[in-house]
Design a protein around this motif. Structure first.
Motif, short mmCIF file in Angstrom:
data_model
loop_
_atom_site.label_atom_id
_atom_site.label_comp_id
_atom_site.label_asym_id
_atom_site.label_seq_id
_atom_site.Cartn_x
_atom_site.Cartn_y
_atom_site.Cartn_z
N PHE A 1 -7.55 -5.79 -3.90
CA PHE A 1 -6.49 -5.03 -4.56
C PHE A 1 -5.12 -5.63 -4.23
N CYS A 2 -4.87 -5.87 -2.96
CA CYS A 2 -3.58 -6.44 -2.54
C CYS A 2 -3.42 -7.88 -3.02
N ALA A 3 -4.50 -8.65 -2.95
CA ALA A 3 -4.43 -10.05 -3.36
C ALA A 3 -4.11 -10.16 -4.85
N TYR A 4 -4.65 -9.23 -5.64
CA TYR A 4 -4.36 -9.26 -7.08
C TYR A 4 -2.88 -8.94 -7.33
N ILE A 5 -2.34 -8.00 -6.58
CA ILE A 5 -0.91 -7.70 -6.71
C ILE A 5 -0.08 -8.91 -6.32
N ASP A 6 -0.51 -9.63 -5.29
CA ASP A 6 0.18 -10.86 -4.90
C ASP A 6 0.17 -11.87 -6.04
N GLU A 7 -0.97 -11.98 -6.75
CA GLU A 7 -1.07 -12.92 -7.86
C GLU A 7 -0.13 -12.53 -8.99
N ILE A 8 -0.09 -11.24 -9.31
CA ILE A 8 0.82 -10.79 -10.37
C ILE A 8 2.26 -11.07 -9.96
N ALA A 9 2.57 -10.84 -8.69
CA ALA A 9 3.93 -11.04 -8.19
C ALA A 9 4.39 -12.47 -8.41
N VAL A 10 3.52 -13.43 -8.15
CA VAL A 10 3.87 -14.84 -8.36
C VAL A 10 4.17 -15.09 -9.83
N SER A 11 3.36 -14.51 -10.71
CA SER A 11 3.52 -14.78 -12.14
C SER A 11 4.79 -14.17 -12.73
N ILE A 12 5.27 -13.06 -12.15
CA ILE A 12 6.48 -12.43 -12.70
C ILE A 12 7.71 -12.70 -11.84
N ASN A 13 7.52 -13.57 -10.84
CA ASN A 13 8.64 -13.98 -9.97
C ASN A 13 9.28 -12.79 -9.27
N ARG A 14 8.44 -11.91 -8.73
CA ARG A 14 8.90 -10.77 -7.94
C ARG A 14 8.17 -10.78 -6.60
N SER A 15 8.65 -10.00 -5.65
CA SER A 15 7.90 -9.84 -4.41
C SER A 15 6.70 -8.95 -4.66
N GLY A 16 5.76 -8.97 -3.72
CA GLY A 16 4.59 -8.11 -3.86
C GLY A 16 4.96 -6.64 -3.87
N PHE A 17 5.91 -6.27 -3.01
CA PHE A 17 6.31 -4.86 -2.94
C PHE A 17 7.02 -4.42 -4.22
N GLU A 18 7.84 -5.30 -4.78
CA GLU A 18 8.49 -4.97 -6.06
C GLU A 18 7.44 -4.81 -7.16
N THR A 19 6.45 -5.69 -7.14
CA THR A 19 5.39 -5.62 -8.14
C THR A 19 4.62 -4.32 -8.03
N GLU A 20 4.34 -3.90 -6.79
CA GLU A 20 3.66 -2.63 -6.59
C GLU A 20 4.48 -1.48 -7.17
#
Length: 416
Positions: free
Chosen positions: A374-393
């Motif tokens: 779950f967390c790793a997928y959020i990390d992947e999305i974060a990279v793609s949208i150029n945001r931090s993981g916490f911002e993506t969450e």
């Protein structure tokens, strides 16, 4: 070896009859990243995470996995290029097409900037969503460079490969009928790609999260004789960043740090009372997190879940104990796994990764391994949208209440 290109060859806007302007938005990944992941997993495709697998199909890598495993870097590149050339374009996914589209743009416009590509993609009717166009740009750029088709300055350096791709048309194999997998969480009308497009389109407005008055909440859950333990500074509504700042300050106590997290999240007061009846168990977790005790988020989750299984954390489920991981040891990049972020991840993946009971709460069936995915997928999305993981969450959580955010409204509407 120097590649001799044909400078007069102009790239057409179709490959084997397939338009390069349709079905070209890729998932988050790159060849370099997937090979690194495969190496860590002994080249087992089955062991890849859910969102890593689409690129395997996009390049038809499953057919050559036994050749890729022992290959050196240059041979691996040649193997992938050969897969592209020996498959009809209709049998390839969006990732290789993104490389071609980017090369087409570079040659057609003589520009090599993202903003120009965004304008170009909109004009061609690919999509009007800038985040989706940016995903195409980065996928094409990363894999194009990796395969030696583009150089670091985004100049086409292997036009011959693209020319061969166009001119050598493999036999068209009858497309297999797709297998439809039904789950209890997927919309019957929209695909995971549709959900991702909606999510990317929702990034225009950053959500802001303000809790309820922490002092009032604390008065309701703490015995009257202990009200003097509640800091006067709690008599406000904290924002999410305020909670991080408070917990980071070592001058603030462990109990106070726990209370600010629970009150900010609006934990059910009766549940909080039960939890605080034997506060030493949860405070043990707080102390360990604040001191940086855990090596990674998976181990933190495992430790806390074991306490819950022993009945030592009454009233505190996964949705709340992951808040402790999030705020008390943020270096772990452990995200809050409540129902709204979990439902969002399930929709975007297209599968029920996180088990949600009664459509409303994250159940105890979820393991540390699921939390890590779950967390790793959020990390992947974060990279793609150029945001931090916490911002993506935060974007995945969106805004609830009467005036729901665009993404929350979408989740409510489509999560069955």
């Amino acid at each position: 070896m120097k590649i001799e290109n044909n400078p007069t060859f102009l790239l057409p806007d179709t490959i084997h009859g397939r338009s390069i302007f349709e079905k070209v938005i890729p998932t988050v990944n790159s060849l370099e990243a997937i090979f690194s992941s495969l190496k860590q997993k002994a080249w087992s495709i089955a062991d890849l995470k859910y969102w890593e697998k689409p690129i395997i199909k996009a390049y038809r890598l499953e057919d050559i996995i036994d050749h890729l495993r022992p290959a050196g870097p240059d041979e691996r590149i040649s193997l992938v290029k050969n897969q592209i050339l020996t498959h009809h374009a209709s049998r390839l996914g969006s990732n290789p097409i993104a490389i071609y589209l980017l090369a087409y743009y570079l040659q057609k416009t003589n520009r090599n900037d993202l903003q120009g590509f965004i304008e170009f993609a909109k004009q061609q009717g690919i999509t009007q969503k800038e985040n989706s166009i940016t995903a195409i740009w980065y996928a094409g750029k990363k894999d194009g460079k990796y395969l030696g088709i583009l150089d670091l300055k985004l100049k086409i350096i292997d036009l011959n490969f693209l020319e061969n791709w166009i001119q050598n048309v493999p036999a068209v194999i009858v497309k297999e009928r797709p297998i439809k997998i039904r789950t209890t969480v997927l919309s019957t009308e929209l695909t995971a790609r549709d959900h991702l497009d909606c999510f990317l389109n929702s990034l225009e407005t950053k959500p802001v999260f303000m809790g309820i008055n922490s002092y009032s909440w604390c008065k309701d859950v703490i015995a009257p004789e202990n009200h003097n333990r509640i800091p006067k500074a709690f008599n406000i509504k904290f924002y999410r960043d305020d909670v991080w700042d408070y917990c980071r300050n070592t001058a603030n106590g462990d109990l106070e740090s726990l209370l600010i997290i629970l009150s900010w999240g609006g934990m059910n007061r009766e549940h909080a009372k039960k939890l605080l009846e034997k506060e030493n168990h949860v405070l043990d977790i707080v102390r360990k997190l604040r001191s940086g005790y855990f090596e990674n988020r998976k181990k933190a989750f495992e430790y806390i879940q074991e306490k819950r299984k022993q009945g030592l954390l009454p009233g505190m489920g996964i949705g709340y104990f992951t808040k402790l991981i999030c705020f008390l040891q943020p270096k772990l990049r452990g995200y809050i796994m409540d129902q709204w972020v979990a439902k969002s991840v399930n929709l975007l993946l297209g599968i029920p990764l996180v088990h949600i009971a009664n459509h409303s709460w994250v159940s105890d069936e979820n393991t540390p391994a699921i939390y890590e995915d779950f967390c790793a997928y959020i990390d992947e999305i974060a990279v793609s949208i150029n945001r931090s993981g916490f911002e993506t969450e935060e974007y995945l959580f969106s805004v609830g209440g009467h005036k729901k955010g665009k993404w929350r409204h979408h989740v409510v509407q489509h999560y069955i």
